[in-house]
Design a protein around this motif. Structure first.
Motif, short mmCIF file in Angstrom:
data_model
loop_
_atom_site.label_atom_id
_atom_site.label_comp_id
_atom_site.label_asym_id
_atom_site.label_seq_id
_atom_site.Cartn_x
_atom_site.Cartn_y
_atom_site.Cartn_z
N ALA A 133 -3.47 -6.11 -9.37
CA ALA A 133 -1.91 -6.64 -8.94
C ALA A 133 -1.87 -6.73 -7.51
O ALA A 133 -2.30 -5.91 -6.75
CB ALA A 133 -1.07 -5.52 -9.53
N VAL A 134 -0.95 -7.55 -7.15
CA VAL A 134 -0.66 -8.06 -5.60
C VAL A 134 0.69 -7.63 -5.32
O VAL A 134 1.70 -7.88 -6.02
CB VAL A 134 -0.85 -9.44 -5.26
N THR A 135 0.90 -6.80 -4.13
CA THR A 135 2.23 -6.25 -3.72
C THR A 135 2.81 -7.51 -3.24
O THR A 135 2.68 -8.54 -2.98
CB THR A 135 2.01 -5.04 -2.75
N ALA A 136 4.13 -7.04 -2.81
CA ALA A 136 5.08 -8.11 -2.22
C ALA A 136 4.57 -8.76 -0.90
O ALA A 136 3.85 -7.63 -0.16
CB ALA A 136 6.41 -7.49 -1.98
N HIS A 137 4.57 -9.76 -0.56
CA HIS A 137 4.08 -10.42 0.58
C HIS A 137 4.75 -9.82 1.96
O HIS A 137 6.15 -9.63 1.81
CB HIS A 137 4.20 -12.03 0.66
N LEU A 138 4.11 -9.77 3.19
CA LEU A 138 4.72 -9.16 4.36
C LEU A 138 5.25 -10.22 5.04
O LEU A 138 5.85 -9.94 6.14
CB LEU A 138 3.74 -8.07 4.75
#
Length: 424
Positions: free
Chosen positions: A184-189
């Motif tokens: 799972a990929v976190t929110a983009h920064l």
């Protein structure tokens, strides 16, 4: 009239004499004390069943893989190809940095390589020609050496051009940031259009693999010694755990869960105890197909200590405490109550408490009417049976005693079947 009065007087004196006689007889009788009947209690022979001893600890879940996705080349961010928090498969492209500059560098490197390869061909041909002439004494040795040097230089230039092309292709590959594993990929920064990689690597997001998932926990020095003792009884040493870790099961439960519903295996044991903290680090691995476990959660950990062994069990509500520790009330063959100090084991799921020491399999424990039983006194005993459910209702006037430290409270009385089943 005088006679009537005389008769009446005689009768009155006779009544007084009779009353006085009865009073004297009553005074001659002795007062005797009739003791109250012995209180009635229910006692049951303790259970003895094979029970697995567990080491109960606390730990935290952690991802098996967690990697920051970073921009390694400079450029403007042109694409974000995932939804924040979504699952990504290994190799899927998540971010794209502008590629025109890096594609041009690849084309430039290819052209330079082609030029150097052409120069190498010409240098090879010239060297072969001069070598042939030198054999026929038509060319000097100096001319042949010069041709050889040009050929070797051309070969080196080709190798340098190939390396430059490879570097250009690598930099072009860095313009696409792909998932290194399933996760799972976190929110983009960084947003599309942002300049990234201009002063070093720029963090774009984090990808986390949570299936399977790890649980980290530590053992105190005393617990390590307990495990060492348990292993010694099995003819094993604690160093053998490093080889046998796949064979050691482990169970965990979250704060809102009952019991230990998640099962896994220990896959790592630190080779030494931390001298500063006095703890040994251990890690378990759990299959997490339904993603019920998330990284960073607090977990209750349970590790079995050896194989099941016969253990004495009593209802947890029959245990009380005093200044000497914990105790239960037992009844001997003469129906005299005794206070027996015990060492507590683990509380079982059925409400029974394991007793490490203090009771024999033939002992009878009072499980109903505890408040009426006084150590050293006689009681009337009704036979009961320990079935390990909710405690029986207290008799009217009975008050619960305070529970000893470390003993879980029993469930509140209910209309369910009592834990004591008196014999008919």
């Amino acid at each position: 009239m005088a006679g009537g009065i005389r008769v009446s007087g005689v009768l009155s004196r006779g009544g007084i004499v009779l009353s006085a006689s009865l009073l004297l007889v009553a005074c001659e009788e002795k007062n005797t004390y009739v003791p109250p009947p012995a209180p009635t209690v229910t006692a049951a022979t303790v259970l003895q069943q094979p029970i697995t001893r567990f080491l109960e600890l606390t730990g935290n879940t952690a991802p098996i893989n967690s990697v920051d996705l970073e921009a390694r080349v400079q450029g403007f961010l042109t694409n974000i190809n995932y939804k924040d928090g979504a699952f990504a498969s290994k190799g899927s492209v998540l971010f794209v940095i502008e590629q025109d500059q890096y594609k041009a560098q690849v084309d430039q490197a290819k052209a330079q390589l082609a030029a150097n390869q052409a120069a190498q061909v010409q240098a090879e041909a010239e060297y072969n020609r001069q070598a042939q002439l030198a054999k026929q004494d038509f060319a000097s040795q100096a001319t042949l050496d010069q041709a050889r040097a040009k050929r070797d230089s051309a070969v080196a230039e080709v190798a340098n051009a190939e390396a430059s092309l490879q570097l250009a292709q690598i930099n072009l590959g860095y313009t696409q940031i792909a998932a290194p594993f399933d996760g799972a990929v976190t929110a983009h920064l960084q947003d599309v259009g942002a300049l990234v990689g201009y002063s070093g690597p720029t963090k774009l997001a984090t990808i986390v693999q949570i299936n399977p998932i790890w649980v980290w926990f530590t053992l105190s020095e005393q617990e390590v010694l307990r495990i060492k003792e348990a292993l010694a009884k099995q003819g094993r040493s604690i160093t053998s755990l490093t080889r046998d870790v796949p064979d050691i099961p482990i169970e965990i439960g979250l704060q809102t869960e009952t019991g230990y519903p998640h099962g896994g295996k220990i896959d790592y044991i630190a080779p030494q105890v931390d001298p500063n903290l006095g703890t040994l680090t251990v890690r378990g691995i759990f299959q997490n197909d339904d993603f019920a476990l998330l990284p960073g959660l607090f977990a209750r950990v349970r590790v079995p200590l050896g194989k099941p062994a016969d253990t004495v069990l009593v209802p947890d509500f029959a245990i009380n405490s005093n200044q000497l520790g914990t105790y239960v009330l037992t009844v001997g063959a003469d129906n005299v109550v005794s206070q027996t100090q015990v060492t507590l084991g683990q509380l079982q799921a059925n409400g029974l408490r394991a007793i490490e020491s203090g009771l024999k399999p033939t002992d009878r424990v009072i499980i109903n009417g505890i408040q009426r039983a006084v150590p050293g006194s006689k009681v009337q005993v009704e036979d009961g049976k320990i079935v390990g459910v909710a405690p029986p209702k207290l008799d009217e006037g009975d008050k619960p005693l305070p529970k000893p430290a470390g003993v879980a409270p029993a469930d509140a009385p209910s209309k369910a079947a009592p834990s004591v089943a008196p014999k008919n």
